[in-house]
Write an enzyme that holds these catalytic residues in place. Structure first.
Site, mmCIF file in Angstrom:
data_model
loop_
_atom_site.group_PDB
_atom_site.id
_atom_site.type_symbol
_atom_site.label_atom_id
_atom_site.label_comp_id
_atom_site.label_asym_id
_atom_site.label_seq_id
_atom_site.Cartn_x
_atom_site.Cartn_y
_atom_site.Cartn_z
ATOM 1 N N SER A 25 1.081 -43.581 -17.476
ATOM 2 C CA SER A 25 0.019 -43.968 -18.407
ATOM 3 C C SER A 25 0.567 -44.646 -19.662
ATOM 4 O O SER A 25 -0.103 -45.504 -20.244
ATOM 5 C CB SER A 25 -0.806 -42.746 -18.811
ATOM 6 N N ASP A 76 -2.586 -38.744 -26.655
ATOM 7 C CA ASP A 76 -2.044 -38.953 -25.319
ATOM 8 C C ASP A 76 -1.617 -40.408 -25.139
ATOM 9 O O ASP A 76 -1.841 -41.261 -25.988
ATOM 10 C CB ASP A 76 -3.076 -38.546 -24.264
ATOM 11 N N THR A 78 -2.365 -43.250 -23.502
ATOM 12 C CA THR A 78 -3.146 -44.483 -23.633
ATOM 13 C C THR A 78 -3.566 -44.763 -25.073
ATOM 14 O O THR A 78 -3.269 -45.841 -25.602
ATOM 15 C CB THR A 78 -4.364 -44.463 -22.701
ATOM 16 N N GLU A 200 -11.554 -44.849 -23.463
ATOM 17 C CA GLU A 200 -10.867 -44.418 -22.241
ATOM 18 C C GLU A 200 -11.594 -43.249 -21.585
ATOM 19 O O GLU A 200 -11.936 -42.270 -22.256
ATOM 20 C CB GLU A 200 -9.433 -43.981 -22.562
ATOM 21 N N ASP A 205 -8.182 -39.584 -14.758
ATOM 22 C CA ASP A 205 -6.767 -39.331 -14.491
ATOM 23 C C ASP A 205 -6.517 -37.845 -14.235
ATOM 24 O O ASP A 205 -5.750 -37.470 -13.346
ATOM 25 C CB ASP A 205 -5.942 -39.808 -15.687
ATOM 26 N N HIS A 209 -4.776 -36.452 -10.883
ATOM 27 C CA HIS A 209 -3.552 -35.652 -10.904
ATOM 28 C C HIS A 209 -3.745 -34.311 -10.203
ATOM 29 O O HIS A 209 -2.826 -33.781 -9.583
ATOM 30 C CB HIS A 209 -3.110 -35.406 -12.354
#
Length: 227
Positions: A25, A76, A78, A200, A205, A209
């Site tokens: 990412s 995070d 992004t 986002e 994601d 994951h």
């Protein structure tokens, strides 16, 4: 009928980084934020360790108001790629410090706990820098409706932003955060030069994951609704 996004794809990125066949990412976010390929784990830094400017930084230089929205942690990979520079995405303290000092108008996302960063002996917090800190959807609504033009969130961890799962939650959905950010930037700030906003859907994601197809698909539909 398909998704709202279907007719509006502007661009996409090749999913390999500078040093791996499959991006992470940080490198993926950096490619979108800066237009440069970097190594996995790197946050807006070239393979030689040099910072590369992001579109958010360019927007600030141009005098625009700026903001970040995510259902992941706001520090995070992004959102960090748009607003900070680090050799590794796990340098949360340094990334947080840079984000706090960036001067963005609105930052909305998750946080496992209130984070304090220090500059020498002085504590740096969003509140000390003049931000209205919001902890839930009601406080976010109040901050925006009252005309606040600098808002920072401390929403804890998002398990899901699917509306049906959030009805009983005090956390805002991605749709609600997006509306709040656009209102703040377009009406409260009302900058004649316009604004830049990165949104986002981070829980897509999280579902992928965790090999949870239901969460990943539902979260993308929530992102499409926000779009």
């Amino acid at each position: 009928e398909g998704m709202y996004l279907s007719d509006y794809l502007v661009a996409s990125s090749q999913t390999h980084s500078a040093n791996r066949d499959i991006t992470d990412s940080a490198a993926g976010g950096t490619a979108i934020a800066t237009g440069h390929k970097v190594n996995n784990l790197a946050v807006a830094e070239t393979p030689k360790g040099l910072p590369t400017a992001s579109v958010l930084e360019a927007s600030q230089i141009a005098g625009k108001a700026t903001g970040l929205v995510t259902t992941s942690y706001w520090f995070d990979a992004t959102p960090a790629s748009f607003s900070s520079h680090a050799t590794e995405r796990g340098e949360y303290g340094e990334i947080t410090r840079q984000m706090l000092m960036r001067g963005m108008n609105i930052v909305l996302g998750g946080s496992p706990a209130e984070r304090y960063e220090t500059d020498g002996s002085q504590a740096i917090t969003a509140e000390s820098l003049g931000y209205t800190v919001v902890n839930d959807r009601a406080e976010l609504e109040d901050a925006v409706s009252s005309g606040g033009d600098h808002v920072w969130s401390n929403f804890g961890e998002f398990e899901s932003t699917v509306p049906r799962d959030c009805d009983a939650s005090d956390k805002p959905t991605l749709l609600e955060m997006s509306k709040a950010a656009i209102t703040l930037l377009s009406e409260n700030v009302n900058d004649k030069d316009g604004f830049f906003l990165m949104i986002e859907g981070g829980c897509v994601d999280k579902g992928a994951h965790g090999s949870n197809a239901v969460t990943a698909a539902a979260e993308y539909l929530a992102f499409d609704e926000a779009f």
